[in-house]
Design a protein around this motif. Structure first.
Motif, PDB file in Angstrom:
ATOM      1  N   TYR A 185       7.678 -38.540  12.972  1.00  0.00           N
ATOM      2  CA  TYR A 185       7.398 -37.136  12.681  1.00  0.00           C
ATOM      3  C   TYR A 185       8.688 -36.496  12.197  1.00  0.00           C
ATOM      4  O   TYR A 185       9.700 -36.475  12.897  1.00  0.00           O
ATOM      5  N   ALA A 187      10.528 -33.146  10.710  1.00  0.00           N
ATOM      6  CA  ALA A 187      10.479 -31.691  10.555  1.00  0.00           C
ATOM      7  C   ALA A 187      11.722 -31.239   9.796  1.00  0.00           C
ATOM      8  O   ALA A 187      12.841 -31.407  10.285  1.00  0.00           O
ATOM      9  N   LYS A 198       9.761 -24.415   5.691  1.00  0.00           N
ATOM     10  CA  LYS A 198       9.585 -25.569   6.563  1.00  0.00           C
ATOM     11  C   LYS A 198       8.638 -26.579   5.929  1.00  0.00           C
ATOM     12  O   LYS A 198       7.606 -26.200   5.370  1.00  0.00           O
ATOM     13  N   ASN A 200       6.917 -30.198   7.229  1.00  0.00           N
ATOM     14  CA  ASN A 200       6.713 -31.170   8.310  1.00  0.00           C
ATOM     15  C   ASN A 200       5.733 -32.239   7.857  1.00  0.00           C
ATOM     16  O   ASN A 200       4.852 -31.979   7.027  1.00  0.00           O
TER      17      ASN A 200
END
Length: 253
Positions: A185, A187, A198, A200
């Motif tokens: 994951y 970010a 952002k 992600n």
């Protein structure tokens, strides 16, 4: 009259046999029976010895049989007090693939993992502690930029990886090779003149590497063990190659 009496007494003494006194306190000796008792003791010893051997063989045959089919029944796990579970904290150098063309961005890598020695469920003594698997979380971050534009990336690796360990004799130490996979994951935040964006997402991860593992006992009266590792791991994150060089420390039981 006296002459006749004297003659009778002398005649009685002459016809009588001499009687020898015997000491009643001395035991009777039976030399012919003593070897018989010794042979009986030897025979009894040999008979008991043979009986013990027969009973040992019978017990071994029963232990190695299961049911009426005569299949082999493994007893390796009956006297094993360990569950084969460990929890460790991870720390080391995380070498993230660099977007600036250099070899890597070296940052601090942290994490935690749980280990299960699943080889203990198998009926194979050499594989009991040689086969195990990890559920692992590893974290690293990188930040760079200027006063006008900055970028910050945090990467979380979630992986499951089985391993095979080559034990050093019958000790609690050994070298291992490991391979598995999972997801990463990622970010990312990009700040341009105080405006933050952002991004992600998840990426597939392949994990593989080698290392050295130890599980020495902490106390002879307890099942608790000290678990530690030194390892070199590679993470294939999408099209990027990351590396981890470090170790871990925890407990096993």
């Amino acid at each position: 009259m006296k002459t006749w009496l004297v003659r009778c007494l002398l005649g009685g003494l002459a016809l009588s046999t001499p009687a020898l006194a015997q000491d009643d306190d001395d035991p009777y000796a039976y030399p012919d029976e003593e070897p018989a008792r010794s042979n009986d003791a030897d025979d009894d010893y040999e008979r008991r010895k043979k009986q013990n051997v027969d009973e040992t063989d019978d017990f071994r045959r029963v232990a190695e049989q299961e049911g009426e089919d005569g299949d082999f029944k493994a007893l390796s796990g009956l006297d094993d007090p360990n569950m084969g579970v460990a929890v460790e904290l991870i720390a080391g150098a995380l070498l993230l693939d660099s977007s600036r063309g250099q070899f890597a961005e070296t940052k601090l890598g942290l994490g935690v993992r749980a280990t299960w020695e699943y080889g203990r469920i198998l009926d194979n003594e050499p594989l009991r502690e040689a086969l195990w698997a990890d559920i692992r979380w590893t974290y690293g971050s990188i930040s760079d930029g200027t006063s006008f534009i900055t970028g910050d990336t945090r990467v979380h690796y979630f992986t499951i990886a089985p391993a095979y360990e080559l034990k050093l004799g019958k000790s609690d130490f050994g070298f291992f090779a490991q391979a598995g996979g999972g997801v990463a994951y990622q970010a990312t935040s990009i700040t341009v003149d105080a405006v933050e964006t952002k991004v992600n997402g998840l990426k597939p991860v392949l994990q593989g590497g080698v290392g050295f593992r130890g599980r020495p006992k902490i106390s002879s009266t307890s099942n608790l063990r000290l678990a530690f590792r030194l390892e070199a791991m590679a993470f294939r994150r999408g099209y990027m190659n990351d590396f981890f060089l470090g170790g871990s420390l925890g407990t096993a039981f």
